[in-house]
Design an enzyme around this catalytic site. Structure first.
Site, PDB file in Angstrom:
ATOM      1  N   ASP A  70     -24.498 -73.201 -23.364  1.00  0.00           N
ATOM      2  CA  ASP A  70     -23.179 -73.544 -23.896  1.00  0.00           C
ATOM      3  C   ASP A  70     -23.194 -74.877 -24.630  1.00  0.00           C
ATOM      4  OD1 ASP A  70     -23.583 -75.067 -21.602  1.00  0.00           O
ATOM      5  OD2 ASP A  70     -22.005 -74.097 -20.451  1.00  0.00           O
ATOM      6  N   ASN A 139     -15.350 -74.166  -9.620  1.00  0.00           N
ATOM      7  CA  ASN A 139     -14.479 -72.989  -9.632  1.00  0.00           C
ATOM      8  C   ASN A 139     -15.270 -71.690  -9.802  1.00  0.00           C
ATOM      9  OD1 ASN A 139     -15.249 -73.035 -12.293  1.00  0.00           O
ATOM     10  ND2 ASN A 139     -13.198 -73.333 -13.152  1.00  0.00           N
ATOM     11  N   HIS A 141     -17.564 -71.110 -12.183  1.00  0.00           N
ATOM     12  CA  HIS A 141     -17.967 -70.732 -13.542  1.00  0.00           C
ATOM     13  C   HIS A 141     -19.485 -70.809 -13.717  1.00  0.00           C
ATOM     14  CE1 HIS A 141     -17.288 -75.117 -15.084  1.00  0.00           C
ATOM     15  NE2 HIS A 141     -18.582 -74.918 -15.103  1.00  0.00           N
ATOM     16  N   GLU A 146     -15.297 -69.134 -17.575  1.00  0.00           N
ATOM     17  CA  GLU A 146     -14.311 -69.603 -16.612  1.00  0.00           C
ATOM     18  C   GLU A 146     -13.679 -68.423 -15.857  1.00  0.00           C
ATOM     19  OE1 GLU A 146     -14.134 -72.605 -15.893  1.00  0.00           O
ATOM     20  OE2 GLU A 146     -13.772 -73.963 -17.558  1.00  0.00           O
TER      21      GLU A 146
HETATM   22  C1  GLP Z   1     -20.659 -77.548 -16.616  1.00  0.00           C
HETATM   23  C2  GLP Z   1     -21.554 -76.568 -17.406  1.00  0.00           C
HETATM   24  C3  GLP Z   1     -22.259 -75.615 -16.511  1.00  0.00           C
HETATM   25  C4  GLP Z   1     -22.680 -76.338 -15.258  1.00  0.00           C
HETATM   26  C5  GLP Z   1     -21.459 -76.716 -14.466  1.00  0.00           C
HETATM   27  C6  GLP Z   1     -21.761 -77.592 -13.260  1.00  0.00           C
HETATM   28  O1  GLP Z   1     -19.413 -77.729 -17.126  1.00  0.00           O
HETATM   29  N1  GLP Z   1     -20.946 -75.864 -18.482  1.00  0.00           N
HETATM   30  O2  GLP Z   1     -23.344 -75.006 -17.197  1.00  0.00           O
HETATM   31  O3  GLP Z   1     -23.505 -75.513 -14.467  1.00  0.00           O
HETATM   32  O4  GLP Z   1     -20.444 -77.260 -15.262  1.00  0.00           O
HETATM   33  O5  GLP Z   1     -22.083 -78.886 -13.640  1.00  0.00           O
HETATM   34  P1  GLP Z   1     -22.808 -79.925 -12.691  1.00  0.00           P
HETATM   35  O6  GLP Z   1     -24.209 -79.453 -12.547  1.00  0.00           O
HETATM   36  O7  GLP Z   1     -22.729 -81.242 -13.408  1.00  0.00           O
HETATM   37  O8  GLP Z   1     -22.073 -79.898 -11.400  1.00  0.00           O
END
Ligand code: GLP
Length: 248
Positions: A70, A139, A141, A146
């Protein structure tokens, strides 16, 4: 019923090392493999191990191709919070991957729908992903898919959930600076990967991991679709696995 292979590691560092070992094994086994890569704080430690092993001559990314999950819509590749910048800083600039073999959605694409369609066509042209690394949002995702009413198959433009904007605001000067939209690989390309490596760390992921592994398969928790994939490895620390372990 839990069908995923689960590695329960002591802490963030052990989780990172285990995840890096699985990625390294894929590269050693298939030097020209297609890696699906993730951003966020979860994979940073694994990328550090991969960089170290590459610098020590134990691993080479020379023939690896990569596609990222992404990108924030509206952020330039050199913006310090863009995911392209994250990948350069944490991995690409320090290993021997060929820049032309790395792809991250273009957050500045003039025609985002076309960018999404081309992204899916590119993944298809590579024969899909061999190993897809995933983190998970609080959440549930995955990528930026989402929670919602349905799973979205294709790469798409997504309105970020309020909770995601809030969670990611720690990287920005203020919540107002967090982009409100992103381009995300869809569930189709993620589930099309031959193998999935889901990584998680910390108590704030325990609920999402429990719902992903043990909950009903529902777009309300996008990670739960992974229960339908035949080859998922979950690497998590004890804190992230606390609710799964308590239930089993
Ligand atoms: C982000 C990304 C995800 C990631 C998630 C968790 O917003 N789009 O790919 O896995 O949220 O992030 P983190 O590893 O910083 O907790």
């Amino acid at each position: 019923m839990v069908t995923m292979q689960i590695f329960c590691e002591k802490d963030y560092d052990a989780m990172s090392r285990r995840a890096a070992q699985i990625i390294a094994a894929e590269i050693v086994h298939a030097p020209g493999c297609v890696l699906g890569l993730a951003t966020g704080s979860t994979p940073e430690g694994a990328y550090k191990y991969l960089v170290d092993w590459c610098k020590a001559g134990l691993l080479s990314f020379r023939d690896v191709r990569s596609v990222n999950l992404d990108e924030y819509k509206g952020l330039a590749p050199d913006h310090d919070q863009s995911y392209r910048y994250f990948m350069q800083r944490n991995l690409f600039a320090h290993v021997d991957i060929r820049p032309e073999n790395t792809r991250v959605p273009d957050g500045l694409a003039a025609d985002p729908d076309r960018e999404c369609a081309e992204y899916d066509a590119y993944i298809q042209s590579l024969g899909y992903v061999d190993l897809q690394l995933l983190g998970i949002g609080r959440n549930g995702h995955i990528g930026f898919n989402e929670p919602g009413d349905c799973f979205i198959r294709e790469t798409h433009v997504v309105d970020l959930a309020e909770s995601t904007i809030e969670a990611n605001s720690r990287f920005f000067a203020s919540p107002d600076d967090v982009p409100k939209q992103a381009i995300s690989m869809g569930i189709g390309a993620i589930m099309g990967a031959k193998r999935i490596l889901l990584a998680a760390s910390g108590a704030d992921k325990a609920d999402a991991i429990y719902k992903t592994v043990c909950g009903p398969i529902t777009p309300r928790c996008p990670g739960s679709i992974l229960q339908l994939h035949p080859n998922v490895v979950l690497v998590a620390d004890e804190a992230a696995l606390s609710k799964v372990n308590a239930a089993s």
